[in-house]
Design a protein around this motif. Structure first.
Motif, PDB file in Angstrom:
ATOM      1  N   GLY A 110       1.201  -0.963   0.407  1.00 30.45           N
ATOM      2  CA  GLY A 110      -0.169   0.064  -0.305  1.00 30.45           C
ATOM      3  C   GLY A 110       0.746   1.294  -0.053  1.00 30.45           C
ATOM      4  O   GLY A 110       2.060   1.497  -0.042  1.00 30.45           O
ATOM      5  N   THR A 133      -3.313   3.079   3.413  1.00 27.37           N
ATOM      6  CA  THR A 133      -4.144   2.198   2.599  1.00 27.37           C
ATOM      7  C   THR A 133      -3.579   1.490   1.644  1.00 27.37           C
ATOM      8  O   THR A 133      -2.540   1.373   1.276  1.00 27.37           O
ATOM      9  CB  THR A 133      -5.339   3.289   1.577  1.00 27.37           C
ATOM     10  OG1 THR A 133      -6.158   2.250   1.348  1.00 27.37           O
ATOM     11  CG2 THR A 133      -4.211   4.108   0.437  1.00 27.37           C
ATOM     12  N   ASP A 134      -4.312  -0.053   1.374  1.00 25.61           N
ATOM     13  CA  ASP A 134      -3.920  -0.800   0.313  1.00 25.61           C
ATOM     14  C   ASP A 134      -4.563  -0.356  -0.950  1.00 25.61           C
ATOM     15  O   ASP A 134      -4.686  -1.692  -2.231  1.00 25.61           O
ATOM     16  CB  ASP A 134      -4.362  -2.283   0.335  1.00 25.61           C
ATOM     17  CG  ASP A 134      -5.701  -2.680   1.141  1.00 25.61           C
ATOM     18  OD1 ASP A 134      -6.798  -1.495   0.660  1.00 25.61           O
ATOM     19  OD2 ASP A 134      -5.671  -3.390   1.419  1.00 25.61           O
ATOM     20  N   ALA A 135      -5.590   0.569  -1.535  1.00 27.45           N
ATOM     21  CA  ALA A 135      -6.493   0.793  -2.231  1.00 27.45           C
ATOM     22  C   ALA A 135      -5.266   1.371  -3.343  1.00 27.45           C
ATOM     23  O   ALA A 135      -5.478   1.162  -4.293  1.00 27.45           O
ATOM     24  CB  ALA A 135      -7.338   1.845  -1.686  1.00 27.45           C
ATOM     25  N   TYR A 136      -3.607   1.952  -3.276  1.00 32.92           N
ATOM     26  CA  TYR A 136      -2.631   1.713  -3.765  1.00 32.92           C
ATOM     27  C   TYR A 136      -1.539   1.427  -3.784  1.00 32.92           C
ATOM     28  O   TYR A 136      -1.793   1.074  -2.634  1.00 32.92           O
ATOM     29  CB  TYR A 136      -2.523   3.723  -4.140  1.00 32.92           C
ATOM     30  CG  TYR A 136      -3.896   4.675  -4.791  1.00 32.92           C
ATOM     31  CD1 TYR A 136      -4.483   4.656  -5.949  1.00 32.92           C
ATOM     32  CD2 TYR A 136      -4.441   4.573  -3.532  1.00 32.92           C
ATOM     33  CE1 TYR A 136      -5.620   5.340  -6.535  1.00 32.92           C
ATOM     34  CE2 TYR A 136      -5.934   5.650  -4.108  1.00 32.92           C
ATOM     35  CZ  TYR A 136      -6.264   5.852  -5.499  1.00 32.92           C
ATOM     36  OH  TYR A 136      -6.969   5.996  -5.586  1.00 32.92           O
ATOM     37  N   PRO A 166      -8.737  -2.338  -3.168  1.00 31.49           N
ATOM     38  CA  PRO A 166      -8.491  -2.374  -1.469  1.00 31.49           C
ATOM     39  C   PRO A 166      -9.256  -3.351  -0.908  1.00 31.49           C
ATOM     40  O   PRO A 166     -10.434  -3.503  -1.120  1.00 31.49           O
ATOM     41  CB  PRO A 166      -9.876  -1.420  -1.854  1.00 31.49           C
ATOM     42  CG  PRO A 166     -10.739  -1.243  -2.832  1.00 31.49           C
ATOM     43  CD  PRO A 166     -10.282  -1.324  -3.385  1.00 31.49           C
ATOM     44  N   THR A 175      -7.988   0.798   5.369  1.00 29.61           N
ATOM     45  CA  THR A 175      -7.275   2.183   5.609  1.00 29.61           C
ATOM     46  C   THR A 175      -7.022   1.698   6.624  1.00 29.61           C
ATOM     47  O   THR A 175      -7.773   1.634   7.554  1.00 29.61           O
ATOM     48  CB  THR A 175      -7.445   3.633   5.526  1.00 29.61           C
ATOM     49  OG1 THR A 175      -8.331   3.067   4.194  1.00 29.61           O
ATOM     50  CG2 THR A 175      -6.885   4.409   5.811  1.00 29.61           C
ATOM     51  N   TRP A 197     -14.292  -0.935   3.402  1.00 27.91           N
ATOM     52  CA  TRP A 197     -15.197   0.114   2.367  1.00 27.91           C
ATOM     53  C   TRP A 197     -16.309  -0.081   2.693  1.00 27.91           C
ATOM     54  O   TRP A 197     -17.859   0.850   2.369  1.00 27.91           O
ATOM     55  CB  TRP A 197     -14.576   0.008   0.679  1.00 27.91           C
ATOM     56  CG  TRP A 197     -13.413   1.366   0.358  1.00 27.91           C
ATOM     57  CD1 TRP A 197     -13.503   2.051  -0.703  1.00 27.91           C
ATOM     58  CD2 TRP A 197     -11.989   1.188   0.932  1.00 27.91           C
ATOM     59  NE1 TRP A 197     -12.343   2.362  -0.781  1.00 27.91           N
ATOM     60  CE2 TRP A 197     -11.412   2.093  -0.443  1.00 27.91           C
ATOM     61  CE3 TRP A 197     -11.589   0.343   1.908  1.00 27.91           C
ATOM     62  CZ2 TRP A 197     -10.401   2.384  -0.007  1.00 27.91           C
ATOM     63  CZ3 TRP A 197     -10.003   0.793   1.384  1.00 27.91           C
ATOM     64  CH2 TRP A 197      -9.681   1.809   0.811  1.00 27.91           C
TER      65      TRP A 197
END
Length: 155
Positions: free
Chosen positions: A70, A84-87, A96, A99, A120
């Motif tokens: 992340g 976050t692991d969304a990116y 994702p 966070t 999420w």
């Protein structure tokens, strides 16, 4: 919507300064980050917004996770870290899961440490609970607290 309805969180009071807790969080993650007998290995920890956060966990029977990849969203030394692991690094989108919010707050002669996983949606939160958020993060918290207090006693 405040975002908190999909959170899981653990907190404790640590008999150590925020400076010691920060050092343990940043420099000793391999000693506390996952429940024993598992171990963590920091691949990269670029503590700045947009910096890469990558940790791999290894189980006692040869199991491996990830790496958990992340980016850091916010870093306030001795106070707050948000990842976050969304990116992935370079703002590359990925699916994702959560966070993570790590807070270090002065409380009495020590530090209130809070680790939060913000998901999420309700389904992802429930999946994290089923995966063992408790007791996994509870044990992680206990390991972190013990290490911080040991370091404080030596200081």
């Amino acid at each position: 919507m405040s975002g908190t309805e999909h959170e899981l969180s653990v907190t404790c009071h640590i008999a150590a300064s925020r400076a010691i807790c920060w050092t343990v969080w940043t420099d000793m993650k391999d000693a506390w980050f996952c429940p024993r007998p598992w171990r963590a290995e920091v691949i990269e920890q670029d503590l700045r917004p947009g910096g890469r956060s990558a940790v791999q966990m290894f189980g006692p029977d040869g199991e491996e996770t990830g790496p958990m990849e992340g980016v850091f969203l916010e870093v306030v030394p001795h106070a707050l870290v948000v990842t976050t692991d969304a990116y992935a690094a370079g703002w590359v989108p990925q699916t994702p899961f959560m966070t993570a919010i790590w807070r270090f707050e002065e409380e009495g002669a020590g530090t209130r440490f809070t680790a939060t996983a913000r998901h999420w949606d309700a389904e992802t939160r429930a999946r994290h609970e089923e995966m063992g958020f408790h007791p996994g993060w509870d044990q992680m918290m206990a390991q972190f607290k013990a290490l911080c207090e040991t370091c404080a006693a030596r200081a």
